[in-house]
Scaffold this active site. Structure first.
Site, short mmCIF file in Angstrom:
data_model
loop_
_atom_site.label_atom_id
_atom_site.label_comp_id
_atom_site.label_asym_id
_atom_site.label_seq_id
_atom_site.Cartn_x
_atom_site.Cartn_y
_atom_site.Cartn_z
N ASN A 1 27.18 29.98 43.90
CA ASN A 1 27.04 31.03 44.76
C ASN A 1 25.74 31.91 44.43
OD1 ASN A 1 28.81 31.26 46.98
ND2 ASN A 1 30.30 32.70 45.96
N ASP B 1 30.07 29.09 51.04
CA ASP B 1 30.96 28.98 52.09
C ASP B 1 31.12 27.58 52.45
OD1 ASP B 1 31.77 31.62 52.08
OD2 ASP B 1 30.46 31.89 53.77
N GLU C 1 37.97 30.62 45.64
CA GLU C 1 37.65 29.19 45.35
C GLU C 1 39.02 28.37 44.93
OE1 GLU C 1 36.20 30.67 41.44
OE2 GLU C 1 36.83 31.41 43.31
N ASP D 1 40.88 24.43 41.47
CA ASP D 1 39.88 25.55 41.36
C ASP D 1 38.57 25.11 41.12
OD1 ASP D 1 39.53 28.53 40.61
OD2 ASP D 1 38.02 27.46 39.74
N ILE D 2 37.75 25.25 42.05
CA ILE D 2 36.23 24.76 42.08
C ILE D 2 35.55 25.06 40.72
CG2 ILE D 2 34.06 24.48 43.25
CD1 ILE D 2 35.46 25.22 45.72
#
Length: 309
Positions: A166, A175, A201, A158-159
């Site tokens: 964002n 994106d 993500e 997971d980022i």
């Protein structure tokens, strides 16, 4: 005698009727050929690389050849027997054009089928496999493991702080980060591994190895993402990007597909709770953070749709 004459007259009448019908069909075929010629002329300027239009062009040419063959047949019967050879040529062209037309038509439909299949299994933004395909593949793989005894590990990444990225830099930049991370995952994945975008993500890898080997793979992946998704490595990235990773192995942690995903997801949340940008392979808390998240099935989204951390 009278009965015989009546019968002969009846036969002659039927013969004339059949000849009239045959002649009508032949002239009607000529009309069809002319209509087909009209459509062929209309289609020609817009063909380009459109295989479907190309197929209709050849089918139109086949109709033209058929109509002309019928017309030539009439002329041959009436006054020009020397046109017999041209009639045979027209029949031959009819068969050839029909074959080519149906070939292009089949090719078009086949490509459309492949395209739809690709769209149903591939994430548009990252070109990784979709959540749905991941689930199906994992269930089948686990089922086979019970008989073949091979290794399998699920890697869940997971980022870190993606929502903040964002919100601060915009969804287009988000994106780009998703695409960049997916690119690194694709480059680092081995030939037998299956990489997918699980949702938002979150990314997953199905590895054909044991827990220890998978731990090393996960650490290498984490390092590569941190290196290649940094400001120094890529000027388009606005802030250094890292991931938190959890893993779960068949046999070592669980023997069911859904439990493997749940444990890998829970370990990923443990990595986040311990400072992020790390791989967690240790024990789980009795009620680990992210337990409910592991049970939810999130559909892939673009950066503009994301709202998770």
């Amino acid at each position: 005698m009278g009965t015989a004459l009546i019968n002969m007259a009846g036969v002659a009448g039927e013969s004339e009727l059949m000849e009239a019908i045959e002649t009508f069909v032949k002239f009607a075929s000529l009309v069809v050929a002319l209509v087909a010629l009209y459509f062929a002329v209309r289609i020609l300027p817009s063909i380009g690389k459109d295989v479907r239009r190309r197929s209709w062009l050849f089918l139109s040419l086949a109709a033209i050849a058929f109509g002309l063959s019928m017309a030539i047949s009439v002329l041959t019967d009436v006054a020009l027997p020397q046109l017999g050879e041209i009639y045979e040529v027209m029949e031959f062209l009819f068969v050839i054009f029909m074959a080519i037309g149906f070939y292009y038509l089949y090719t078009t439909e086949h490509r459309e089928t492949i395209k739809l299949k690709h769209q149903s299994t591939t994430d548009d933004l990252t070109s990784l496999f979709t959540h749905g395909f991941f689930q199906t593949y994992l269930v089948n793989k686990v089922s086979n493991l019970r008989s073949d005894g091979n290794e399998l590990t699920v890697l869940f990444a997971d980022i870190d702080d993606f929502k903040q990225y964002n919100d601060k830099f915009g969804h287009q930049e988000g994106d780009y980060v998703l695409q960049k991370v997916a690119q690194v995952i694709t480059q680092e994945a081995r030939g037998e591994d299956l990489a997918s975008r699980y949702g938002g993500e979150e990314f997953t890898l199905i590895l054909g190895c044991d827990f220890e080997t998978a731990s090393a793979v996960a650490e290498r992946l984490r390092t590569m993402i941190a290196e290649r998704c940094s400001i120094l490595a890529d000027p388009q990235i606005k802030r250094d990007v890292t991931v938190s990773i959890g893993i779960a192995s068949y046999g070592h942690d669980a023997t069911e597909a859904d439990k493997l995903v749940k444990i890998a997801d829970s370990r990923m949340y443990m990595a986040k709770s311990r400072g992020k940008n790390q791989v967690y392979t240790g024990e789980l808390l009795p009620d680990p953070i992210g337990d409910s998240a592991a049970n939810s099935k999130v559909e892939p989204q673009t950066g503009a749709e994301l709202g998770t951390a």
